[in-house]
Design a protein around this motif. Structure first.
Motif, PDB file in Angstrom:
ATOM      1  N   LEU A 159       0.940  -1.081   0.081  1.00  0.00           N
ATOM      2  CA  LEU A 159      -0.085   0.126   0.025  1.00  0.00           C
ATOM      3  C   LEU A 159       0.838   1.428  -0.141  1.00  0.00           C
ATOM      4  O   LEU A 159       0.630   2.294  -0.774  1.00  0.00           O
ATOM      5  N   LYS A 160       1.914   1.233   0.766  1.00  0.00           N
ATOM      6  CA  LYS A 160       2.842   2.483   0.648  1.00  0.00           C
ATOM      7  C   LYS A 160       3.484   2.556  -0.575  1.00  0.00           C
ATOM      8  O   LYS A 160       3.738   3.702  -1.055  1.00  0.00           O
ATOM      9  N   GLU A 161       3.892   1.394  -1.144  1.00  0.00           N
ATOM     10  CA  GLU A 161       4.478   1.643  -2.497  1.00  0.00           C
ATOM     11  C   GLU A 161       3.481   2.368  -3.559  1.00  0.00           C
ATOM     12  O   GLU A 161       4.004   3.076  -4.202  1.00  0.00           O
ATOM     13  N   ARG A 162       2.338   1.675  -3.664  1.00  0.00           N
ATOM     14  CA  ARG A 162       1.349   2.235  -4.517  1.00  0.00           C
ATOM     15  C   ARG A 162       1.047   3.788  -4.133  1.00  0.00           C
ATOM     16  O   ARG A 162       0.953   4.431  -5.002  1.00  0.00           O
ATOM     17  N   GLU A 163       1.043   3.948  -2.743  1.00  0.00           N
ATOM     18  CA  GLU A 163       0.783   5.441  -2.538  1.00  0.00           C
ATOM     19  C   GLU A 163       1.914   6.322  -3.158  1.00  0.00           C
ATOM     20  O   GLU A 163       1.541   7.569  -3.409  1.00  0.00           O
ATOM     21  N   ALA A 164       2.972   5.649  -2.938  1.00  0.00           N
ATOM     22  CA  ALA A 164       4.011   6.662  -3.578  1.00  0.00           C
ATOM     23  C   ALA A 164       4.121   6.864  -4.878  1.00  0.00           C
ATOM     24  O   ALA A 164       4.343   7.982  -5.556  1.00  0.00           O
ATOM     25  N   GLN A 165       3.768   5.893  -5.549  1.00  0.00           N
ATOM     26  CA  GLN A 165       3.643   5.846  -7.266  1.00  0.00           C
ATOM     27  C   GLN A 165       2.716   7.012  -7.302  1.00  0.00           C
ATOM     28  O   GLN A 165       2.666   7.796  -8.375  1.00  0.00           O
ATOM     29  N   TYR A 166       1.511   6.948  -6.826  1.00  0.00           N
ATOM     30  CA  TYR A 166       0.342   7.854  -7.137  1.00  0.00           C
ATOM     31  C   TYR A 166       0.927   9.369  -6.919  1.00  0.00           C
ATOM     32  O   TYR A 166       0.400  10.184  -7.644  1.00  0.00           O
ATOM     33  N   LEU A 167       1.407   9.401  -5.675  1.00  0.00           N
ATOM     34  CA  LEU A 167       1.878  10.888  -5.204  1.00  0.00           C
ATOM     35  C   LEU A 167       2.816  11.365  -6.327  1.00  0.00           C
ATOM     36  O   LEU A 167       2.950  12.402  -6.906  1.00  0.00           O
ATOM     37  N   ALA A 168       3.787  10.669  -6.854  1.00  0.00           N
ATOM     38  CA  ALA A 168       4.590  10.938  -8.113  1.00  0.00           C
ATOM     39  C   ALA A 168       3.939  11.162  -9.237  1.00  0.00           C
ATOM     40  O   ALA A 168       4.458  12.189  -9.879  1.00  0.00           O
ATOM     41  N   LYS A 169       2.963  10.673  -9.700  1.00  0.00           N
ATOM     42  CA  LYS A 169       2.339  10.927 -10.802  1.00  0.00           C
ATOM     43  C   LYS A 169       1.637  12.372 -10.619  1.00  0.00           C
ATOM     44  O   LYS A 169       1.460  13.059 -11.628  1.00  0.00           O
ATOM     45  N   ILE A 170       0.828  12.463  -9.432  1.00  0.00           N
ATOM     46  CA  ILE A 170       0.354  13.995  -9.272  1.00  0.00           C
ATOM     47  C   ILE A 170       1.225  14.987  -9.318  1.00  0.00           C
ATOM     48  O   ILE A 170       0.750  15.745  -9.919  1.00  0.00           O
ATOM     49  N   SER A 171       2.514  14.657  -8.547  1.00  0.00           N
ATOM     50  CA  SER A 171       3.318  16.029  -8.662  1.00  0.00           C
ATOM     51  C   SER A 171       3.867  16.101 -10.094  1.00  0.00           C
ATOM     52  O   SER A 171       3.988  17.257 -10.505  1.00  0.00           O
ATOM     53  N   LYS A 172       3.813  15.096 -11.111  1.00  0.00           N
ATOM     54  CA  LYS A 172       4.286  15.349 -12.261  1.00  0.00           C
ATOM     55  C   LYS A 172       3.068  16.154 -13.079  1.00  0.00           C
ATOM     56  O   LYS A 172       3.522  16.825 -13.829  1.00  0.00           O
ATOM     57  N   MET A 173       2.006  15.517 -12.818  1.00  0.00           N
ATOM     58  CA  MET A 173       0.850  16.301 -13.587  1.00  0.00           C
ATOM     59  C   MET A 173       1.045  17.845 -13.076  1.00  0.00           C
ATOM     60  O   MET A 173       0.348  18.606 -13.908  1.00  0.00           O
ATOM     61  N   GLN A 174       1.165  18.050 -11.830  1.00  0.00           N
ATOM     62  CA  GLN A 174       1.181  19.673 -11.599  1.00  0.00           C
ATOM     63  C   GLN A 174       2.149  20.199 -12.122  1.00  0.00           C
ATOM     64  O   GLN A 174       2.086  21.211 -12.359  1.00  0.00           O
ATOM     65  N   LYS A 175       3.298  19.657 -12.279  1.00  0.00           N
ATOM     66  CA  LYS A 175       4.664  20.309 -13.053  1.00  0.00           C
ATOM     67  C   LYS A 175       4.006  20.652 -14.376  1.00  0.00           C
ATOM     68  O   LYS A 175       4.403  21.696 -14.977  1.00  0.00           O
ATOM     69  N   ILE A 176       3.416  19.708 -14.926  1.00  0.00           N
ATOM     70  CA  ILE A 176       3.037  20.005 -16.471  1.00  0.00           C
ATOM     71  C   ILE A 176       2.055  20.698 -16.821  1.00  0.00           C
ATOM     72  O   ILE A 176       2.190  21.815 -17.451  1.00  0.00           O
ATOM     73  N   ALA A 177       0.936  21.172 -15.705  1.00  0.00           N
ATOM     74  CA  ALA A 177       0.003  21.997 -15.474  1.00  0.00           C
ATOM     75  C   ALA A 177       0.670  23.402 -15.400  1.00  0.00           C
ATOM     76  O   ALA A 177       0.214  24.294 -15.896  1.00  0.00           O
ATOM     77  N   GLU A 178       1.588  23.487 -14.583  1.00  0.00           N
ATOM     78  CA  GLU A 178       2.233  24.831 -14.303  1.00  0.00           C
ATOM     79  C   GLU A 178       3.100  25.252 -15.587  1.00  0.00           C
ATOM     80  O   GLU A 178       3.139  26.526 -15.976  1.00  0.00           O
TER      81      GLU A 178
END
Length: 328
Positions: free
Chosen positions: A309-328
């Motif tokens: 669960l912790k590994e999957r949570e880290a993957q989702y957080l990395a994707k979210i941060s990547k999407m935020q950078k692309i949006a900015e």
């Protein structure tokens, strides 16, 4: 006509004259004196002469019978063009004409020249002399590397004396007429001199050798020794082999019992022994034992699930941060 000639020839051999042995030339002369068919003296003589007689009767310096003898010319005249091709290759010793382009070109050169002379109705002597002229001009290119101008002079020298009844100087072809010499010159010019550089190129450069090979893998039958099968001529039907020759099938192997580890023997409890063991255990103690076993089994499972669960949570957080950078 030739039948009457043979009869006349036999009559001269069996006659009782004592004037000496008749030669073939005398026989031909006697035949012509009685013949009204228009056959010339030379036609009859050429049909009768052997190779040695033809060479002996030829003038000094003549080009006849140098390459092809009279018997060979007679043989070639009776063949079609394909047979002439094969026979000429044998006479000129061109054994590799099927794979050697130089020999193939030389053979075609001679076959074409002979067939042209045959179509012109040349005599045997003229055909042989013409082939000698072709051979001389070709050898000047192949052996002497002679230039075109010098080879033309060589042809002119061979034609000296044609058209003269008693030429003082002859090039060896004086048995041709003037009209025949013109035809001969035109043919050699078109067949050889117009392609002179091509012949020079053919004789100065070597043909590239192409080696074509194919690797074949052949399986050879093994010898008729054990454990290989016997040869096919000793074979038999499968039913006969299975019934009388084949060994019986081995009995099925019994499953080997698994042995317990050395020093430890697995003990099997009966129902009565199990009841005796649980007789002194209270309900609370039994619950406590079961609870500890369950907690021990579920503890490792919950740890694995938590890590995933912790590994999957880290993957989702990395994707979210990547999407935020692309949006900015």
């Amino acid at each position: 006509m030739w039948c009457s000639l043979r009869n006349h020839k036999m009559a001269t051999k069996t006659s009782g004259h004592h004037g000496g042995k008749k030669t073939k030339t005398n026989i031909a002369a006697a035949f012509l004196s009685r013949s009204k068919t228009g056959v010339t003296y030379n036609d009859v003589v050429e049909k009768l002469l052997t190779d040695e007689e033809a060479i002996a009767n030829e003038k000094e310096g003549s080009l006849a019978w140098k390459v092809l003898h009279i018997s060979q010319v007679r043989t070639l005249l009776e063949l079609n063009v394909d047979q002439v091709h094969l026979k000429m290759a044998d006479l000129l010793n061109l054994k590799d004409h099927a794979v050697n382009l130089q020999e193939a070109a030389v053979l075609d050169y001679y076959v074409a020249g002979f067939w042209w002379a045959k179509e012109q109705s040349f005599t045997l002597q003229q055909i042989s002399g013409f082939i000698t002229a072709l051979s001389t001009l070709l050898d000047n290119i192949r052996e002497k590397q002679m230039s075109l101008v010098d080879n033309l002079k060589e042809l002119k020298r061979m034609l000296v004396g044609i058209g003269q009844e008693t030429p003082e100087v002859t090039g060896g072809l004086d048995f041709f007429s003037t009209d025949q010499a013109k035809l001969l010159t035109d043919y050699i010019t078109k067949s050889l001199f117009q392609h002179y550089k091509l012949y020079q190129y053919m004789f100065t450069l070597e043909q590239d050798e192409m080696v074509i090979g194919t690797e074949l893998s052949i399986e050879v039958a093994p010898p008729a020794d054990i454990p290989f099968p016997p040869p096919l001529d000793e074979g038999m039907k499968e039913a006969v082999y299975l019934e009388h020759v084949a060994p019986p099938p081995p009995p099925p192997d019994k499953e080997e019992e698994k042995e317990a580890p050395s020093g430890e023997e697995e003990k099997v409890f009966t129902d009565e022994e199990v009841e005796d063991i649980l007789e002194g255990v209270t309900t609370d103690e039994l619950k406590e034992v079961i609870s500890s076993v369950v907690n021990e089994m579920l503890g490792s499972l919950s740890a694995d699930v938590g890590a995933k669960l912790k590994e999957r949570e880290a993957q989702y957080l990395a994707k979210i941060s990547k999407m935020q950078k692309i949006a900015e």
